[in-house]
Design a protein around this motif. Structure first.
Motif, mmCIF file in Angstrom:
data_model
loop_
_atom_site.group_PDB
_atom_site.id
_atom_site.type_symbol
_atom_site.label_atom_id
_atom_site.label_comp_id
_atom_site.label_asym_id
_atom_site.label_seq_id
_atom_site.Cartn_x
_atom_site.Cartn_y
_atom_site.Cartn_z
ATOM 1 N N ILE A 30 0.872 -1.178 0.000
ATOM 2 C CA ILE A 30 0.000 0.000 0.000
ATOM 3 C C ILE A 30 0.901 1.217 0.000
ATOM 4 O O ILE A 30 1.894 1.281 0.741
ATOM 5 C CB ILE A 30 -0.939 -0.001 1.220
ATOM 6 N N GLY A 31 0.571 2.187 -0.832
ATOM 7 C CA GLY A 31 1.356 3.413 -0.938
ATOM 8 C C GLY A 31 0.647 4.564 -0.240
ATOM 9 O O GLY A 31 0.165 4.436 0.886
ATOM 10 N N ALA A 32 0.524 5.658 -0.943
ATOM 11 C CA ALA A 32 -0.049 6.885 -0.374
ATOM 12 C C ALA A 32 -1.547 6.753 -0.152
ATOM 13 O O ALA A 32 -2.266 6.121 -0.934
ATOM 14 C CB ALA A 32 0.225 8.052 -1.312
ATOM 15 N N VAL A 33 -2.005 7.360 0.932
ATOM 16 C CA VAL A 33 -3.436 7.438 1.247
ATOM 17 C C VAL A 33 -3.773 8.906 1.419
ATOM 18 O O VAL A 33 -3.143 9.608 2.210
ATOM 19 C CB VAL A 33 -3.775 6.661 2.542
ATOM 20 N N SER A 34 -4.745 9.389 0.629
ATOM 21 C CA SER A 34 -5.246 10.760 0.842
ATOM 22 C C SER A 34 -6.583 10.652 1.550
ATOM 23 O O SER A 34 -7.326 9.686 1.344
ATOM 24 C CB SER A 34 -5.376 11.508 -0.482
ATOM 25 N N ARG A 35 -6.891 11.641 2.381
ATOM 26 C CA ARG A 35 -8.104 11.574 3.213
ATOM 27 C C ARG A 35 -9.000 12.773 2.975
ATOM 28 O O ARG A 35 -8.537 13.861 2.643
ATOM 29 C CB ARG A 35 -7.719 11.483 4.678
ATOM 30 N N GLU A 44 -14.928 13.345 7.473
ATOM 31 C CA GLU A 44 -13.535 13.761 7.629
ATOM 32 C C GLU A 44 -12.689 12.601 8.132
ATOM 33 O O GLU A 44 -13.095 11.869 9.043
ATOM 34 C CB GLU A 44 -13.452 14.939 8.615
ATOM 35 N N GLY A 45 -11.526 12.408 7.527
ATOM 36 C CA GLY A 45 -10.622 11.332 7.916
ATOM 37 C C GLY A 45 -10.794 10.056 7.100
ATOM 38 O O GLY A 45 -9.922 9.194 7.099
ATOM 39 N N THR A 46 -11.915 9.928 6.392
ATOM 40 C CA THR A 46 -12.132 8.763 5.534
ATOM 41 C C THR A 46 -11.137 8.811 4.386
ATOM 42 O O THR A 46 -10.870 9.874 3.835
ATOM 43 C CB THR A 46 -13.566 8.773 4.954
ATOM 44 N N ALA A 47 -10.590 7.660 4.025
ATOM 45 C CA ALA A 47 -9.674 7.619 2.887
ATOM 46 C C ALA A 47 -10.415 8.068 1.634
ATOM 47 O O ALA A 47 -11.519 7.602 1.359
ATOM 48 C CB ALA A 47 -9.124 6.217 2.693
ATOM 49 N N MET A 48 -9.818 8.995 0.898
ATOM 50 C CA MET A 48 -10.361 9.395 -0.397
ATOM 51 C C MET A 48 -9.753 8.496 -1.471
ATOM 52 O O MET A 48 -10.476 7.893 -2.252
ATOM 53 C CB MET A 48 -10.072 10.867 -0.691
ATOM 54 N N THR A 49 -8.434 8.399 -1.509
ATOM 55 C CA THR A 49 -7.764 7.498 -2.441
ATOM 56 C C THR A 49 -6.697 6.695 -1.698
ATOM 57 O O THR A 49 -6.088 7.185 -0.746
ATOM 58 C CB THR A 49 -7.098 8.246 -3.617
ATOM 59 N N VAL A 50 -6.481 5.476 -2.180
ATOM 60 C CA VAL A 50 -5.447 4.600 -1.647
ATOM 61 C C VAL A 50 -4.682 4.055 -2.846
ATOM 62 O O VAL A 50 -5.260 3.384 -3.698
ATOM 63 C CB VAL A 50 -6.048 3.428 -0.841
ATOM 64 N N SER A 51 -3.410 4.378 -2.915
ATOM 65 C CA SER A 51 -2.550 3.811 -3.960
ATOM 66 C C SER A 51 -2.022 2.479 -3.455
ATOM 67 O O SER A 51 -1.611 2.367 -2.298
ATOM 68 C CB SER A 51 -1.370 4.737 -4.255
ATOM 69 N N PHE A 52 -2.042 1.471 -4.333
ATOM 70 C CA PHE A 52 -1.487 0.182 -3.942
ATOM 71 C C PHE A 52 -0.937 -0.525 -5.170
ATOM 72 O O PHE A 52 -1.298 -0.207 -6.300
ATOM 73 C CB PHE A 52 -2.508 -0.686 -3.192
#
Length: 159
Positions: A30-35, A44-52
């Protein structure tokens, strides 16, 4: 050619899906996670995108909401070296999901996959049309692909 990165739309399960997939495929991470922040479409705080990455292939999981559910119109093929490898992916991806026909399945998130032992493709495209037809008929009766059974059918060996 520009890099192509599949983006999978989820309704709040992007992090869970990325964690599940990276636990199944080798050489995955798993890479970057934007929220999402305040005053955004998700809490607020929910992952918007998850790079994997799954065994070298990059993906993005997007928590976009319920508007666009997954369908069989898009699926991911897993070309497996042998039956053992195919069984590994089939067992892990059907856990909480559902089996379909001819090596297709939906995982617990509704994403469609095709789990294919590479020998199947050779059997289905055999230059001997009788062998290819018998292999195809055997495959059409299966959910999980059993390449030994398909090979026997191609050879004309009764079940």
């Amino acid at each position: 050619m520009p890099q192509q990165i599949p983006c999978l739309w989820f309704d709040g399960q992007a992090e869970e899906a990325a964690a599940h997939y990276t636990s199944i495929f080798p050489n995955s991470s798993i890479g970057a996670v934007s929220r999402y922040g305040p005053d955004m479409p998700m809490p607020e705080g929910t992952a918007m995108t998850v790079s994997f990455t799954l065994d070298g292939q990059e993906y993005v999981a997007l928590n976009g909401g319920p508007q666009f559910p997954h369908s069989e119109a898009i699926s991911f093929q897993i070309m497996c070296a042998d039956q053992e490898e195919a069984d590994h992916y089939w067992d892990r991806l059907t856990d909480g999901g559902e089996e379909s026909m001819c090596g297709w399945l939906k995982d617990r998130f509704g994403v469609s996959w095709q789990v294919i032992p590479t020998e199947l493709m050779s059997l289905l495209s055999d230059p001997d049309s009788g062998r290819a037809q018998r292999a195809t008929q055997a495959m059409l009766q299966m959910r999980r692909i059993d390449v030994a059974t398909i090979r026997r059918a191609a050879d004309g060996v009764p079940a």
